[in-house]
Design a protein around this motif. Structure first.
Motif, short mmCIF file in Angstrom:
data_model
loop_
_atom_site.label_atom_id
_atom_site.label_comp_id
_atom_site.label_asym_id
_atom_site.label_seq_id
_atom_site.Cartn_x
_atom_site.Cartn_y
_atom_site.Cartn_z
N VAL A 131 0.93 -1.25 -0.04
CA VAL A 131 -0.12 0.10 0.00
C VAL A 131 0.87 1.18 0.10
O VAL A 131 1.83 1.33 0.84
N MET A 132 0.62 2.16 -1.00
CA MET A 132 1.58 3.49 -0.93
C MET A 132 0.73 4.53 -0.57
O MET A 132 -0.59 4.57 -0.82
N LEU A 133 1.36 5.51 0.10
CA LEU A 133 0.92 6.83 0.28
C LEU A 133 1.52 8.19 -0.29
O LEU A 133 2.81 8.06 -0.41
N THR A 134 0.91 8.73 -1.16
CA THR A 134 1.26 9.54 -1.95
C THR A 134 1.37 11.04 -1.36
O THR A 134 0.80 11.36 -0.36
N PRO A 135 2.11 12.30 -1.84
CA PRO A 135 2.11 13.33 -1.30
C PRO A 135 1.03 14.33 -1.32
O PRO A 135 0.80 15.09 -0.78
N ASP A 136 0.13 14.03 -2.33
CA ASP A 136 -1.12 14.46 -2.54
C ASP A 136 -2.32 13.93 -1.76
O ASP A 136 -3.43 14.07 -1.96
N ARG A 137 -1.88 13.16 -0.69
CA ARG A 137 -2.85 12.63 0.29
C ARG A 137 -3.82 11.62 -0.37
O ARG A 137 -4.81 11.63 -0.10
N ARG A 138 -3.27 10.55 -1.06
CA ARG A 138 -3.82 9.43 -1.58
C ARG A 138 -3.44 8.24 -0.97
O ARG A 138 -2.00 8.37 -0.77
N MET A 139 -4.09 7.19 -1.16
CA MET A 139 -3.74 5.83 -0.75
C MET A 139 -4.02 4.98 -1.97
O MET A 139 -4.93 4.98 -2.48
N ARG A 140 -2.96 4.12 -2.34
CA ARG A 140 -3.10 3.09 -3.21
C ARG A 140 -2.84 1.79 -2.86
O ARG A 140 -1.74 1.29 -2.59
N PHE A 141 -4.01 0.94 -2.93
CA PHE A 141 -3.66 -0.42 -2.60
C PHE A 141 -3.53 -1.47 -3.56
O PHE A 141 -4.15 -1.52 -4.82
N PHE A 142 -2.60 -2.10 -3.84
CA PHE A 142 -2.16 -2.98 -4.83
C PHE A 142 -3.18 -4.28 -4.67
O PHE A 142 -3.16 -5.02 -3.66
N VAL A 143 -3.61 -4.67 -5.90
CA VAL A 143 -4.56 -5.98 -5.94
C VAL A 143 -4.12 -6.40 -7.39
O VAL A 143 -3.31 -5.93 -8.06
N LEU A 144 -4.86 -7.69 -7.52
CA LEU A 144 -4.42 -8.49 -8.75
C LEU A 144 -5.01 -7.69 -9.91
O LEU A 144 -6.00 -7.02 -9.82
N PRO A 145 -4.38 -7.71 -11.25
CA PRO A 145 -5.06 -7.20 -12.26
C PRO A 145 -6.26 -7.66 -12.45
O PRO A 145 -6.89 -8.63 -12.20
N GLY A 146 -7.19 -6.72 -13.18
CA GLY A 146 -8.65 -6.74 -13.55
C GLY A 146 -9.34 -6.10 -12.65
O GLY A 146 -10.52 -5.96 -12.85
N ALA A 147 -8.73 -5.34 -11.64
CA ALA A 147 -9.86 -4.80 -10.68
C ALA A 147 -10.57 -3.41 -11.26
O ALA A 147 -11.80 -3.22 -11.05
#
Length: 220
Positions: A131-147
């Motif tokens: 899970v990544m946190l970006t400087p523009d205050r977003r979170m990105r959860f890595f999941v399997l392709p196709g999401a």
């Protein structure tokens, strides 16, 4: 169970781990070599009159130092550690960009909703990917392709209109900037949950969508 970086206690946490000393070159090579992620070099930051500006030359660039350098960026993407080393040797300060839709998709939510979802996922004992946190205050959860294809229908089944939630899945044709890439003066992309051998196998979007949608609904 999963481990969140110990200095991340919530949206008002004082510091995210800085990950100082990490070479962009070595990190890009490691992503390709250890995680088998495709990588490609993006723009970089240049000092102009004491101000960090994007190498693209646009003084009003929305993602300074963190976007592709050309329209056909997908042709630059490589899963070869050798090629990645050559690309970043040519431009050592280039941002590290990862195309989505191949080895992973990413579910993007606001930071506040992301922290709420993380706490809920821990209680549910869900298996989580990076899970990544970006400087523009977003979170990105890595999941399997196709999401990116599944998520709208999954959200509808939970009783939400997709457009009513600040939740989007990044899939084929998209990309994310990876740590330790910097967004101008805003700071660096960080891992809220680092890539580890334990989270090499990614969850399906269906496993995470309920707590993520719930958190986004609360965050509206």
């Amino acid at each position: 169970m999963f481990i969140v970086e110990e200095t991340i206690a919530g949206p008002d946490a004082a510091q995210i781990p800085k990950q100082r000393g990490e070479s962009l070159l070595e990190t890009a090579v490691r992503y390709a070599e250890e995680r088998h992620w495709d990588v490609f070099p993006g723009t970089w930051l240049e000092a102009v009159d004491g101000v960090q500006r994007c190498s693209c030359g646009d003084a009003a660039c929305a993602l300074p130092g963190a976007h592709p350098t050309r329209p056909d960026w997908i042709t630059q993407a490589t899963g070869s550690a050798t090629v990645a080393r050559r690309l970043w040797t040519e431009q050592p300060t280039a941002s590290i960009l990862l195309p989505t839709g191949h080895t992973f998709d990413a579910i993007d939510v606001p930071e506040t909703a992301g922290f709420l979802a993380l706490a809920r996922m821990e209680r549910m004992e869900l298996t989580l990917g990076p899970v990544m946190l970006t400087p523009d205050r977003r979170m990105r959860f890595f999941v399997l392709p196709g999401a990116s294809v599944k998520v709208p229908d999954l959200v509808r089944k939970l009783g939400w209109a997709p457009a009513s939630l600040d939740l989007v899945a990044l899939g084929e044709g998209g990309y994310v900037a990876a740590p330790p890439t910097r967004y101008g003066s805003k700071g660096a992309v960080q891992w809220a949950c680092r890539p580890t051998p334990a989270n090499r196998w990614l969850p399906d979007a269906e496993e995470l969508i309920s707590p993520l949608a719930y958190a986004c609904g609360r965050d509206r």
